[in-house]
Structure formats: structure tokens, C-alpha cells
Enzyme design. Structure first.
Site, PDB file in Angstrom:
ATOM      1  N   ARG A  61       0.829  -1.209   0.000  1.00 28.41           N
ATOM      2  CA  ARG A  61       0.000   0.000   0.000  1.00 28.41           C
ATOM      3  C   ARG A  61       0.864   1.260   0.000  1.00 28.41           C
ATOM      4  O   ARG A  61       0.608   2.200  -0.704  1.00 28.41           O
ATOM      5  CB  ARG A  61      -0.902  -0.022   1.236  1.00 28.41           C
ATOM      6  CG  ARG A  61      -1.640   1.266   1.492  1.00 28.41           C
ATOM      7  CD  ARG A  61      -2.726   1.079   2.511  1.00 28.41           C
ATOM      8  NE  ARG A  61      -3.631   0.023   2.118  1.00 28.41           N
ATOM      9  CZ  ARG A  61      -4.287  -0.777   2.975  1.00 28.41           C
ATOM     10  NH1 ARG A  61      -4.130  -0.617   4.257  1.00 28.41           N
ATOM     11  NH2 ARG A  61      -5.083  -1.723   2.534  1.00 28.41           N
ATOM     12  N   CYS A  76      -2.319 -18.673  14.811  1.00 30.46           N
ATOM     13  CA  CYS A  76      -1.981 -17.843  15.974  1.00 30.46           C
ATOM     14  C   CYS A  76      -1.961 -18.738  17.202  1.00 30.46           C
ATOM     15  O   CYS A  76      -2.676 -19.744  17.240  1.00 30.46           O
ATOM     16  CB  CYS A  76      -3.037 -16.769  16.190  1.00 30.46           C
ATOM     17  SG  CYS A  76      -3.132 -15.623  14.826  1.00 30.46           S
ATOM     18  N   CYS A 135      -7.748 -14.102  19.290  1.00 24.23           N
ATOM     19  CA  CYS A 135      -8.203 -12.923  20.035  1.00 24.23           C
ATOM     20  C   CYS A 135      -9.593 -12.547  19.548  1.00 24.23           C
ATOM     21  O   CYS A 135      -9.813 -12.456  18.336  1.00 24.23           O
ATOM     22  CB  CYS A 135      -7.250 -11.756  19.817  1.00 24.23           C
ATOM     23  SG  CYS A 135      -5.524 -12.234  20.022  1.00 24.23           S
ATOM     24  N   ARG A 190      -8.379  -9.719  11.566  1.00 24.88           N
ATOM     25  CA  ARG A 190      -8.208 -10.651  10.445  1.00 24.88           C
ATOM     26  C   ARG A 190      -8.938 -11.967  10.681  1.00 24.88           C
ATOM     27  O   ARG A 190      -8.500 -13.021  10.225  1.00 24.88           O
ATOM     28  CB  ARG A 190      -6.720 -10.910  10.206  1.00 24.88           C
ATOM     29  CG  ARG A 190      -5.972  -9.663   9.814  1.00 24.88           C
ATOM     30  CD  ARG A 190      -4.752  -9.966   8.958  1.00 24.88           C
ATOM     31  NE  ARG A 190      -4.080  -8.730   8.644  1.00 24.88           N
ATOM     32  CZ  ARG A 190      -2.917  -8.345   9.162  1.00 24.88           C
ATOM     33  NH1 ARG A 190      -2.290  -9.138  10.011  1.00 24.88           N
ATOM     34  NH2 ARG A 190      -2.385  -7.191   8.832  1.00 24.88           N
ATOM     35  N   ASP A 235     -11.036  -1.223  14.471  1.00 24.50           N
ATOM     36  CA  ASP A 235     -11.521  -0.975  13.109  1.00 24.50           C
ATOM     37  C   ASP A 235     -12.925  -1.556  12.894  1.00 24.50           C
ATOM     38  O   ASP A 235     -13.595  -1.952  13.842  1.00 24.50           O
ATOM     39  CB  ASP A 235     -10.495  -1.471  12.077  1.00 24.50           C
ATOM     40  CG  ASP A 235     -10.241  -2.933  12.243  1.00 24.50           C
ATOM     41  OD1 ASP A 235     -11.214  -3.652  12.477  1.00 24.50           O
ATOM     42  OD2 ASP A 235      -9.078  -3.369  12.146  1.00 24.50           O
ATOM     43  N   ASP A 247      -6.945   3.347  11.312  1.00 21.00           N
ATOM     44  CA  ASP A 247      -6.558   2.711  10.051  1.00 21.00           C
ATOM     45  C   ASP A 247      -7.788   2.860   9.148  1.00 21.00           C
ATOM     46  O   ASP A 247      -8.805   2.188   9.366  1.00 21.00           O
ATOM     47  CB  ASP A 247      -6.196   1.230  10.307  1.00 21.00           C
ATOM     48  CG  ASP A 247      -5.101   0.763   9.378  1.00 21.00           C
ATOM     49  OD1 ASP A 247      -4.979   1.336   8.271  1.00 21.00           O
ATOM     50  OD2 ASP A 247      -4.369  -0.178   9.746  1.00 21.00           O
ATOM     51  N   LYS A 260      -2.972   4.422   7.818  1.00 22.55           N
ATOM     52  CA  LYS A 260      -3.045   4.909   9.209  1.00 22.55           C
ATOM     53  C   LYS A 260      -3.062   6.435   9.232  1.00 22.55           C
ATOM     54  O   LYS A 260      -2.153   7.074   8.704  1.00 22.55           O
ATOM     55  CB  LYS A 260      -1.856   4.388  10.001  1.00 22.55           C
ATOM     56  CG  LYS A 260      -1.866   2.888  10.134  1.00 22.55           C
ATOM     57  CD  LYS A 260      -0.648   2.393  10.887  1.00 22.55           C
ATOM     58  CE  LYS A 260      -0.560   0.887  10.803  1.00 22.55           C
ATOM     59  NZ  LYS A 260      -0.213   0.413   9.451  1.00 22.55           N
TER      60      LYS A 260
HETATM   61  S1  SF4 Z   1      -5.077 -10.291  16.884  1.00 14.84           S
HETATM   62 FE1  SF4 Z   1      -5.670 -11.853  15.329  1.00 14.84          FE
HETATM   63  S2  SF4 Z   1      -3.838 -12.136  14.105  1.00 14.84           S
HETATM   64 FE2  SF4 Z   1      -3.194 -11.144  16.007  1.00 14.84          FE
HETATM   65  S3  SF4 Z   1      -2.628 -12.831  17.390  1.00 14.84           S
HETATM   66 FE3  SF4 Z   1      -4.775 -12.325  17.802  1.00 14.84          FE
HETATM   67  S4  SF4 Z   1      -5.951 -13.727  16.501  1.00 14.84           S
HETATM   68 FE4  SF4 Z   1      -3.861 -13.702  15.705  1.00 14.84          FE
END
Ligand code: SF4
Length: 398
Positions: free
Chosen positions: A142, A155, A159, A164, A323, A360, A367
Site C-alpha cells: 500500500r 496464531c 483474540c 483478520r 476498526d 486505520d 493509518k
Molecule cells: S489479533 Fe488476530 S492475528 Fe493477532 S494474534 Fe490475535 S488472533 Fe492472531
């Protein structure tokens, strides 16, 4: 208390404390994660092993019930969200949860909540337009001189506020060896790139060998100056930062680590030690906090977080407005809240503890920094400025 006598230049005699006998910052301000009953029998060797931690992740309601007392809402959210976005919590991170408080900041980040079942009208599947700016699969290009390189979609923990989710939750979206090679080839032939953000998912979900392969390929490219490794493992799986891994990183300096601590409860002795190993290996560590309602939308919490991060040699770098990702509307705060937090930090504490507050921009705008109003007026060469105590000052440009 050990006192050494030392002589400084001239004849003055002065006393110096023996540093080995003084409680260090680590001992004064940080505590290890408690070990819940369910893992009381695990050996220290296992507990401190990142592979064991990954294998023992809390993924089912039965496992969760052994660590906390889930509420009816959490049970329902787990049942309904499981298909969309798995639950996966390392024993270490689960140990930080308050078993009886559903508003515990660690629990809110790791246990499904009913709020994520709601898709608000403004929610977007790809809120940052990352896929629009993809010249090859796995690379977002970008900005002129840097790229985001997705090397895995795994991961250590999922989270609940992840931006994502659409990728991390999808087992079919794992980065293949072919996509990795295509990404490297794109970086190699695009000479305007000088900075590569190695991301995911979590870049440290790759094996050491795979990470070393990527780093060695990038280091061999004349035009690549720096790279950053994006990881939340310092927060959710600090055991991942092994001596061997740090030894490997040393060969490829300068390496920047970008991590994601959101609350002071995450700053344990284990996290302190992981950061210390990386810093001792020459890495510069930056924190990218996300502003989350009910977790850290309070100036006192952000101040404490940032003070402790500095003690861990981690620079508070960004504070993101949450976001427009789907299913995280319950975490979003008003933009004014971020400005209020910056105003409560700037001038009142070390400038190093004040992150950039950024949005963002949706659709790939990048950003954009936001600041409280410090410029009150500007006419010709005269500037009217406001300081942190709301007092006005004039600056006349020479
Ligand atoms: S925020 Fe999303 S990409 Fe980052 S560690 Fe947590 S689950 Fe994984």
C-alpha cells in the site's frame, strides 16, 4: 546492602550500590502468572515449553470449565461462534483470567462473548482493504517503500477482537510454500521496498527454520534495510521466545518486533523475560495496542500499561481505534475516547509513554494520526498554541 567504594575522577570518594543486591525492576513490579489447579501437576519443564503450551490450548467448553466459571452468555456465545471463529487459549494466558469475573480484561479478549454474534451494519469483511492492494497473494503493498507479508494464518491464541478473523478462522487459508515463494519473488523484484512487515496470523506460529529461511532470503536482498516481525506471542505465549530463537535473530539484525499488549494484567514476569531476551538480542520492540471498550478505554489503564512496557524495554508505538471488522462492534469506543486518553498522557508523563493514536482508514486509506487540539489559531507568522495544562502560548515565527 552491599556497598562498593569507588573513586571517580578527581579526589572525590563516592559510594556505589552493588547492583546485584538491589531488587530489580522485574522483581519490584512484575509477578509470574499463577498456575491454575487444572495444570498443577504439569512439570515446570512442560509449563515453560511453548509446544506443550500450544498442545494444551483450551478449545472446548469442558476444558474452559476447568479454568473459569463460564456465564450463560459465554456458553451461548461459544456455541454460536464456534463455526465462525474458534476459541483457542494457551494455558499461560488462561491462567491470567479471573475465574469469577466475566468482565476480566483477559477473559474478554479470549473467551467468546455475545457481542461478537452481532454484525453491525457498518461492519466490513475486509475493513482495511488489505486484499485490494495485493499484487500477489500474501503481500499487501500500500505504501511506497514497505509491504505487509502474510507468512501464516495461525496464531497461538484467537483474540476475540481480531481484525483478520476472516483469515485466521479459515483453515484453508494457510500460507502455502508456493505463496511464500511468490511473495519473496515480488519483494526481490520490487526495488522500492526497503521495509518488510512479516506478519500473519502470528509470524511466530512459523517454525524457527521457516522464519530463518524468510529472514535469510530477505537479508540477501540488497534493497531490504529492515524487517519487522508481527507477533502476539509475547503476550499469549512468551515461552515461544527461546534462547535458540534469539540467537538466530541476532544474525539478521536490525530486526524490529511489533507486538500487541492491551492491558497491564498481561505484563507478567514471563512477558518481561521474553522481552528482555529479544532486547538483549538487539531487537527493538514496539507495542501496538488496540483501544477496546471495557478493557483499556481508561487513561489510568493506558498510563500503567505504557509505564510498565517501558520498564520491559518496549516502546508504546500505536494506539489503534478498533476498526470496522465484523463482530467486534461491542469493543469499539468513540473516537473522542482515544483523544481523551492522549490528552491525559501528553505532558503528564514521559513522551516515550505516549503512543500515536491512529485510525486505520477503511477501504485502504492507511493509518491516519489524530491529536487533541493543540493549535488554537494560526494567522500569518503567529501561532496560538495550547499546552497540556490548557494554558495558551503565542509563538511568533522568526
Ligand atoms: S489479533 Fe488476530 S492475528 Fe493477532 S494474534 Fe490475535 S488472533 Fe492472531
Amino acid at each position: 546492602m552491599g556497598l562498593n567504594l569507588g573513586i571517580c575522577s578527581g579526589k572525590m570518594l563516592r559510594m556505589a550500590y552493588d547492583i546485584k543486591t538491589i531488587n530489580t525492576v522485574r522483581e519490584r513490579r512484575f509477578s509470574p502468572a499463577p498456575r491454575p489447579e487444572v495444570w498443577a501437576e504439569a512439570s515446570d519443564k512442560d509449563w515453560n515449553n511453548w509446544i506443550w503450551q500450544q498442545q494444551k490450548r483450551v478449545k472446548t467448553m469442558e476444558q474452559l470449565e476447568k479454568v473459569i466459571n463460564p456465564t450463560d452468555d459465554e456458553r451461548e456465545a461459544f456455541a454460536q461462534s464456534h463455526e465462525m471463529f474458534n476459541m483457542g487459549i494457551t494455558p499461560y494466558y488462561a491462567a491470567l483470567m479471573d475465574p469469577n469475573d466475566p468482565n476480566c480484561p483477559i477473559r474478554l479478549q479470549s473467551v467468546p462473548g455475545k457481542g461478537e454474534l452481532h454484525i453491525a451494519p457498518e461492519d466490513l469483511e475486509d475493513p482495511l482493504g488489505e486484499e485490494r492492494d495485493m499484487p500477489v497473494p500474501g503481500i499487501t503493498h500500500r505504501y511506497p517503500d514497505r509491504v505487509l507479508f502474510y507468512t501464516t494464518h495461525n496464531c497461538a491464541m484467537y483474540c476475540r477482537h481480531c481484525t483478520r478473523k476472516r483469515k485466521v478462522a479459515d483453515p484453508d487459508s494457510a500460507t502455502s510454500a508456493k505463496a511464500l515463494e511468490e511473495g519473496l519473488a515480488y519483494i526481490e523484484r520490487t526495488k522500492s521496498i526497503r521495509d518488510v512487515v512479516i506478519s500473519g496470523g502470528d509470524a511466530l506460529s512459523n517454525s524457527d527454520d521457516r522464519i530463518e529461511y524468510i529472514l535469510s532470503r530477505l537479508r540477501a536482498m540488497e534493497h531490504i534495510e529492515i524487517f519487522r516481525i508481527g507477533t502476539r506471542n509475547l503476550v499469549t505465549l512468551p515461552q515461544r521466545i527461546t534462547d535458540d530463537f534469539c540467537k538466530m535473530l541476532k544474525k539478521y539484525q536490525p530486526v524490529f518486533i511489533h507486538t500487541h499488549f492491551n492491558h497491564p494484567k498481561e505484563l507478567t514476569t514471563e512477558a518481561f523475560d521474553a522481552c528482555a531476551k529479544l532486547a538483549d538480542a538487539g531487537c527493538v520492540i514496539n507495542n501496538q495496542m488496540v483501544l477496546l471498550k471495557g478493557i483499556n478505554d481508561d487513561p489510568k489503564i493506558v498510563m500503567e500499561l505504557n509505564h510498565k512496557l517501558l520498564m520491559m524495554r518496549v516502546r508504546p508505538y500505536y494506539m489503534f481505534q478498533a476498526d470496522l471488522a465484523q463482530g467486534i462492534s461491542h469493543f469499539r469506543t468513540p473516537v473522542e475516547k482515544g483523544l481523551e486518553i492522549i490528552k491525559a498522557l501528553r505532558g503528564w508523563t514521559s513522551g516515550m509513554a505516549v503512543p500515536h493514536f491512529v485510525i486505520d482508514a477503511p477501504g485502504g486509506g492507511g493509518k491516519i494520526p489524530l491529536l487533541p487540539k493543540y493549535v488554537m489559531n494560526h494567522e500569518g507568522k503567529e501561532w496560538t498554541l495550547r499546552n497540556y495544562k490548557d494554558k495558551e502560548y503565542k509563538y511568533l515565527e522568526p
